[in-house]
Scaffold this motif. Structure first.
Motif, PDB file in Angstrom:
ATOM      1  N   PRO A   1       0.800  -1.229   0.000  1.00  0.00           N
ATOM      2  CA  PRO A   1       0.000   0.000   0.000  1.00  0.00           C
ATOM      3  C   PRO A   1       0.838   1.287   0.000  1.00  0.00           C
ATOM      4  N   TYR A   2       2.095   1.202  -0.434  1.00  0.00           N
ATOM      5  CA  TYR A   2       2.968   2.371  -0.401  1.00  0.00           C
ATOM      6  C   TYR A   2       3.285   2.857  -1.807  1.00  0.00           C
ATOM      7  N   THR A   3       3.584   4.136  -1.906  1.00  0.00           N
ATOM      8  CA  THR A   3       3.955   4.712  -3.192  1.00  0.00           C
ATOM      9  C   THR A   3       5.384   4.306  -3.540  1.00  0.00           C
ATOM     10  N   LEU A   4       5.779   4.609  -4.766  1.00  0.00           N
ATOM     11  CA  LEU A   4       7.147   4.321  -5.189  1.00  0.00           C
ATOM     12  C   LEU A   4       8.144   5.068  -4.313  1.00  0.00           C
ATOM     13  N   THR A   5       7.877   6.334  -4.005  1.00  0.00           N
ATOM     14  CA  THR A   5       8.789   7.120  -3.160  1.00  0.00           C
ATOM     15  C   THR A   5       8.866   6.539  -1.763  1.00  0.00           C
ATOM     16  N   GLU A   6       7.718   6.171  -1.180  1.00  0.00           N
ATOM     17  CA  GLU A   6       7.715   5.580   0.159  1.00  0.00           C
ATOM     18  C   GLU A   6       8.484   4.265   0.174  1.00  0.00           C
ATOM     19  N   SER A   7       8.325   3.486  -0.880  1.00  0.00           N
ATOM     20  CA  SER A   7       9.057   2.218  -0.962  1.00  0.00           C
ATOM     21  C   SER A   7      10.558   2.445  -1.066  1.00  0.00           C
ATOM     22  N   ARG A   8      10.956   3.518  -1.772  1.00  0.00           N
ATOM     23  CA  ARG A   8      12.379   3.821  -1.882  1.00  0.00           C
ATOM     24  C   ARG A   8      12.949   4.244  -0.533  1.00  0.00           C
ATOM     25  N   VAL A   9      12.168   4.987   0.251  1.00  0.00           N
ATOM     26  CA  VAL A   9      12.619   5.365   1.594  1.00  0.00           C
ATOM     27  C   VAL A   9      12.805   4.112   2.449  1.00  0.00           C
ATOM     28  N   LEU A  10      11.866   3.169   2.368  1.00  0.00           N
ATOM     29  CA  LEU A  10      12.005   1.915   3.109  1.00  0.00           C
ATOM     30  C   LEU A  10      13.249   1.163   2.674  1.00  0.00           C
ATOM     31  N   TYR A  11      13.518   1.166   1.374  1.00  0.00           N
ATOM     32  CA  TYR A  11      14.711   0.492   0.855  1.00  0.00           C
ATOM     33  C   TYR A  11      15.975   1.096   1.465  1.00  0.00           C
ATOM     34  N   GLU A  12      16.059   2.422   1.477  1.00  0.00           N
ATOM     35  CA  GLU A  12      17.239   3.084   2.034  1.00  0.00           C
ATOM     36  C   GLU A  12      17.406   2.742   3.510  1.00  0.00           C
ATOM     37  N   LEU A  13      16.311   2.720   4.253  1.00  0.00           N
ATOM     38  CA  LEU A  13      16.381   2.402   5.678  1.00  0.00           C
ATOM     39  C   LEU A  13      16.824   0.953   5.898  1.00  0.00           C
ATOM     40  N   ALA A  14      16.397   0.057   5.016  1.00  0.00           N
ATOM     41  CA  ALA A  14      16.745  -1.360   5.166  1.00  0.00           C
ATOM     42  C   ALA A  14      18.192  -1.639   4.808  1.00  0.00           C
ATOM     43  N   HIS A  15      18.807  -0.772   3.991  1.00  0.00           N
ATOM     44  CA  HIS A  15      20.155  -1.039   3.506  1.00  0.00           C
ATOM     45  C   HIS A  15      21.207  -0.088   4.043  1.00  0.00           C
ATOM     46  N   SER A  16      20.820   0.849   4.882  1.00  0.00           N
ATOM     47  CA  SER A  16      21.780   1.785   5.469  1.00  0.00           C
ATOM     48  C   SER A  16      21.746   1.621   6.979  1.00  0.00           C
ATOM     49  N   PRO A  17      22.828   1.109   7.576  1.00  0.00           N
ATOM     50  CA  PRO A  17      22.817   0.807   9.003  1.00  0.00           C
ATOM     51  C   PRO A  17      22.694   2.024   9.895  1.00  0.00           C
ATOM     52  N   ARG A  18      23.199   3.169   9.460  1.00  0.00           N
ATOM     53  CA  ARG A  18      23.108   4.385  10.270  1.00  0.00           C
ATOM     54  C   ARG A  18      22.442   5.471   9.438  1.00  0.00           C
ATOM     55  N   THR A  19      21.165   5.739   9.719  1.00  0.00           N
ATOM     56  CA  THR A  19      20.418   6.672   8.889  1.00  0.00           C
ATOM     57  C   THR A  19      19.647   7.645   9.754  1.00  0.00           C
ATOM     58  N   ASP A  20      19.730   8.907   9.422  1.00  0.00           N
ATOM     59  CA  ASP A  20      18.849   9.885  10.057  1.00  0.00           C
ATOM     60  C   ASP A  20      18.110  10.638   8.963  1.00  0.00           C
TER      61      ASP A  20
END
Length: 310
Positions: free
Chosen positions: A29-48
């Motif tokens: 139920p997420y947009t392409l942009t929201e999915s990309r944000v999730l991707y970055e969070l899943a692959h970057s150990p230290r993210t703010d």
């Protein structure tokens, strides 16, 4: 080439991958942009939030709304950064990791279906063309870390860890096949039996190719994790990749509740030892030994994870 050439290619590619067709439910139920944000969070150990805003070139208000939605859905947690309390650290919850994994699985299936129609003989040419596009359009960007991605291993990556460790240590230090055997056993043990909640491998990827790795596994001592097999390819050194890989292990080990993080190395690995010291590791013991066809001095290092290293 003209502007219209690029726009025509964009229209072709977005239509090909179904980016405009929400009936395919790739990201629902997420947009392409929201999915990309999730991707970055899943692959970057230290993210703010600032990291995400920079990496994705997102408006701060738009990103804030996305993160608020994720927080309401139980996908992320937000807290002050340990390094800078003015910044907000974003971490995925267990539900967030599951959601990111589901979206990644859908995307992989979609791309796999797309590739299935490409003859095997044409795939190297297609991959090279895609690398060429990225390389040319990335010129002039002074963000040297822009294309460095820390990710989980995919098919073949564990074998790559064994092969590259054996080749690099033979070339740089003259170590024999005993070292390759050691690495193969470590990797095989992880592949055959590991707890994904407490043990993990990271692959550093640069411009679409693996250039580094590190592993975090349980140690025999209670509440202790062990850092193993840190490696960065020679042509990728100087980009801060080793520092990021160690940081990923430290953050992960601390986050899942380990009390101590230990590692074993040898005194000839001077650059790696400097990185360990930078992250707060302390030398606890050293002993001469004969291994891998060389006379070496083995060293044990330890990091107290209850202490925040500045």
């Amino acid at each position: 080439m003209t502007v219209q050439d690029i726009r025509a290619f964009n229209r072709f590619y977005t239509n090909l991958i179904g980016a405009l067709d929400y009936s395919r439910h790739l990201y629902a139920p997420y947009t392409l942009t929201e999915s990309r944000v999730l991707y970055e969070l899943a692959h970057s150990p230290r993210t703010d939030a600032a990291d995400l805003r920079t990496a994705l070139s997102l408006d701060s208000g738009y990103l804030s709304r996305i993160l608020t939605k994720f927080e309401q859905d139980g996908l992320v947690e937000r807290a002050p950064s340990a390094q800078d309390p003015r910044r907000r650290r974003i971490t995925l919850t267990a539900r967030g990791r599951e959601t990111a994994a589901l979206l990644a699985e859908r995307s992989n299936e979609a791309v796999g279906s797309l590739l299935s129609a490409v003859p095997t003989a044409d795939r190297p040419r297609l991959a090279e063309a895609m690398r060429t596009v990225r390389e040319i359009l990335s010129r002039g960007d002074d963000k040297e870390h822009k294309d460095v991605l820390l990710r989980e291993p995919g098919p073949g990556d564990l074998g790559w860890i064994v092969q590259r460790n054996a080749a690099l240590y033979a070339a740089e230090f003259g170590w024999n096949t005993d070292y390759e055997g050691l690495v193969a056993r470590i990797v095989a043990d992880f592949a055959e039996d590991h707890d994904p909640h407490l043990e993990r491998v990271w692959i550093a990827e640069l411009d679409g190719r693996p250039v580094g790795c590190v592993m975090c596994v349980r140690d025999e001592a209670p509440a202790t994790a062990r850092l193993r097999l840190l490696l960065v390819e020679p042509d990728a050194r100087g980009l801060g990749i080793g520092d990021r890989l160690i940081g990923a292990v430290v953050d992960f080990a601390r986050g899942v509740g380990y009390r101590d993080l230990v590692l074993w190395t040898n005194d000839v690995l001077a650059a790696a030892r400097r990185l360990y010291q930078r992250h707060g590791f302390v030398l606890t013991a050293e002993k001469p030994h004969r291994s891998f066809g060389k006379d070496l001095v083995g060293q044990d290092w330890r990091l107290d994870l209850h202490t925040t290293h500045e």
